[in-house]
Design a protein around this motif. Sequence first.
Motif, mmCIF file in Angstrom:
data_model
loop_
_atom_site.group_PDB
_atom_site.id
_atom_site.type_symbol
_atom_site.label_atom_id
_atom_site.label_comp_id
_atom_site.label_asym_id
_atom_site.label_seq_id
_atom_site.Cartn_x
_atom_site.Cartn_y
_atom_site.Cartn_z
ATOM 1 N N HIS A 21 0.782 -1.045 0.068
ATOM 2 C CA HIS A 21 0.036 -0.032 -0.040
ATOM 3 C C HIS A 21 1.070 1.308 0.032
ATOM 4 O O HIS A 21 1.929 1.148 0.793
ATOM 5 C CB HIS A 21 -0.978 0.004 1.096
ATOM 6 C CG HIS A 21 -1.908 0.877 1.159
ATOM 7 N ND1 HIS A 21 -1.720 2.390 1.394
ATOM 8 C CD2 HIS A 21 -3.289 0.728 0.681
ATOM 9 C CE1 HIS A 21 -2.873 3.104 1.353
ATOM 10 N NE2 HIS A 21 -3.873 2.271 0.967
ATOM 11 N N PRO A 22 0.570 2.376 -0.623
ATOM 12 C CA PRO A 22 1.280 3.506 -0.820
ATOM 13 C C PRO A 22 1.795 4.137 0.667
ATOM 14 O O PRO A 22 2.648 4.572 0.719
ATOM 15 C CB PRO A 22 0.722 4.402 -1.715
ATOM 16 C CG PRO A 22 -0.782 3.972 -1.933
ATOM 17 C CD PRO A 22 -0.683 2.292 -1.521
ATOM 18 N N ALA A 23 0.770 3.801 1.515
ATOM 19 C CA ALA A 23 0.867 4.568 2.962
ATOM 20 C C ALA A 23 2.115 3.912 3.569
ATOM 21 O O ALA A 23 2.442 4.665 4.525
ATOM 22 C CB ALA A 23 -0.198 4.226 3.798
ATOM 23 N N LYS A 24 2.501 2.834 3.083
ATOM 24 C CA LYS A 24 3.757 1.985 3.715
ATOM 25 C C LYS A 24 5.271 2.315 3.011
ATOM 26 O O LYS A 24 6.174 2.071 3.601
ATOM 27 C CB LYS A 24 3.501 0.475 3.833
ATOM 28 C CG LYS A 24 2.531 -0.016 4.229
ATOM 29 C CD LYS A 24 2.378 -1.396 4.368
ATOM 30 C CE LYS A 24 1.076 -2.071 4.971
ATOM 31 N NZ LYS A 24 0.937 -3.649 4.991
ATOM 32 N N LEU A 25 5.205 2.979 2.038
ATOM 33 C CA LEU A 25 6.375 3.555 1.346
ATOM 34 C C LEU A 25 7.262 4.383 2.266
ATOM 35 O O LEU A 25 6.801 5.348 3.003
ATOM 36 C CB LEU A 25 6.132 4.464 0.025
ATOM 37 C CG LEU A 25 5.378 3.533 -1.210
ATOM 38 C CD1 LEU A 25 4.776 4.648 -2.040
ATOM 39 C CD2 LEU A 25 6.583 2.878 -1.852
ATOM 40 N N ASN A 26 8.658 3.932 2.178
ATOM 41 C CA ASN A 26 9.887 4.845 2.998
ATOM 42 C C ASN A 26 10.526 5.125 1.906
ATOM 43 O O ASN A 26 10.433 4.718 0.657
ATOM 44 C CB ASN A 26 10.305 3.900 3.820
ATOM 45 C CG ASN A 26 9.341 3.431 5.076
ATOM 46 O OD1 ASN A 26 8.350 4.182 5.353
ATOM 47 N ND2 ASN A 26 9.317 2.177 5.473
ATOM 48 N N ALA A 27 11.455 6.137 2.255
ATOM 49 C CA ALA A 27 12.774 6.559 1.455
ATOM 50 C C ALA A 27 13.250 5.335 1.059
ATOM 51 O O ALA A 27 13.743 4.475 1.700
ATOM 52 C CB ALA A 27 13.589 7.694 2.097
ATOM 53 N N GLY A 28 13.711 5.366 -0.336
ATOM 54 C CA GLY A 28 14.678 4.296 -0.808
ATOM 55 C C GLY A 28 13.728 3.204 -1.446
ATOM 56 O O GLY A 28 13.884 2.397 -2.270
ATOM 57 N N ASP A 29 12.268 3.105 -1.330
ATOM 58 C CA ASP A 29 11.641 2.155 -1.910
ATOM 59 C C ASP A 29 11.207 2.612 -3.331
ATOM 60 O O ASP A 29 11.410 3.896 -3.621
ATOM 61 C CB ASP A 29 10.051 2.050 -1.209
ATOM 62 C CG ASP A 29 10.186 1.572 0.241
ATOM 63 O OD1 ASP A 29 11.204 0.641 0.537
ATOM 64 O OD2 ASP A 29 9.408 1.829 1.145
ATOM 65 N N MET A 30 10.732 1.933 -4.223
ATOM 66 C CA MET A 30 10.286 2.109 -5.538
ATOM 67 C C MET A 30 8.949 1.682 -5.784
ATOM 68 O O MET A 30 8.299 0.691 -5.136
ATOM 69 C CB MET A 30 11.257 1.623 -6.485
ATOM 70 C CG MET A 30 12.886 2.322 -6.360
ATOM 71 S SD MET A 30 13.905 1.639 -7.543
ATOM 72 C CE MET A 30 13.366 2.776 -8.810
ATOM 73 N N LEU A 31 8.283 2.468 -6.816
ATOM 74 C CA LEU A 31 6.996 1.973 -7.165
ATOM 75 C C LEU A 31 6.937 1.849 -8.765
ATOM 76 O O LEU A 31 7.459 2.841 -9.439
ATOM 77 C CB LEU A 31 5.983 2.610 -6.712
ATOM 78 C CG LEU A 31 5.852 4.304 -6.661
ATOM 79 C CD1 LEU A 31 5.123 4.767 -7.993
ATOM 80 C CD2 LEU A 31 5.249 4.917 -5.450
ATOM 81 N N THR A 32 6.328 1.065 -9.515
ATOM 82 C CA THR A 32 5.825 1.452 -11.145
ATOM 83 C C THR A 32 4.572 1.672 -11.115
ATOM 84 O O THR A 32 3.231 0.705 -10.841
ATOM 85 C CB THR A 32 6.248 -0.193 -11.507
ATOM 86 O OG1 THR A 32 7.803 -0.641 -11.180
ATOM 87 C CG2 THR A 32 6.147 -0.068 -12.984
ATOM 88 N N LEU A 33 4.043 2.660 -12.006
ATOM 89 C CA LEU A 33 2.906 3.075 -12.384
ATOM 90 C C LEU A 33 2.339 2.489 -13.780
ATOM 91 O O LEU A 33 3.245 2.045 -14.323
ATOM 92 C CB LEU A 33 2.967 4.447 -12.599
ATOM 93 C CG LEU A 33 3.341 5.197 -11.262
ATOM 94 C CD1 LEU A 33 3.229 6.814 -11.617
ATOM 95 C CD2 LEU A 33 2.067 4.951 -10.264
#
Length: 218
Positions: A21-33
Motif C-alpha cells: 500500500h502506498p501509505a507504507k512507502l519509505n525513502a528508498g522504496d520504488m513503485l511502478t505506475l
Amino acid sequence: MGFLDKIFGNKPKPPVRVLDHPAKLNAGDMLTLDDSFALPPQLRGQQLKVERVSCYEYERSRHAEWLLKGRDNQPVFMMLEQDDEELLAFSIKLTRAEVEQLFNLDEFAQIFEQPGNVTLKLQGDARSHFPELAQWLADEYHQVSFATFGYFHLNDYRLMSPPAAQGDAFESYCLDSADEQRSVEIEVYESGETDVMLTLYRPLTDIRDFWPGASQSL
C-alpha cells in the motif's frame, strides 16, 4: 532448537517487510505506475523512487507527502486523499513563467482576496504552449479553500507527532475542477516563497508494483 541457536549464535530472521500500500512507502522504496494513456507522460509507465517522506501539519490533521523521482530526475509529489474512496494525489510544481502563460494573472491574484471564491479559467492557448501539461490541466477551476494555515516538515511524522509550532509555516489555497479530478494548489510561506502546483487525482490501482528499498524497517 533454541538451545542450539544459543550455542551457534544463530539469530532469528527479522520479519519480512510487506509493501502492499502506498501509505507504507519509505525513502528508498520504488513503485511502478500503470502505462495507461489516462496518465500524463510524467507518470505513465514510470518507475519512481521515493527520495523523501515529508509531513504537512494542520490544526486537526497531518498528511504524509512522498517525493518521487524517475529516470528524468524531475520531482513528482504524491499524497493520499480520502474522499468517498482513497485516491492518489500526484502533484508537479509550476514555474512563475508557466503560471503567467497558463492563467490570467488578474484572475489569479483574486485567489488571495476575500471572500475566496474565485473561478480561474485556463487561457485558450495554454495547452499548445505546454503540451506536456495537457493532462494535468482543466479548463476551469473553482476555489474551495482560502488561507488554510499549516506547517510543512521535511521529516517523516507518520508514527509520531511533529514538534509543536516548528516547521515552515504557510497558508494554502486550493481550486478544484468541476469533476474534482484536478486541482491547482498554492502554498504561500512566511518567507514570501510561493509554490504553485497542478494536482491530478488517480485510483490506487494506478500503482502496479512496489519494490522495497534496502531498509527492512516495518
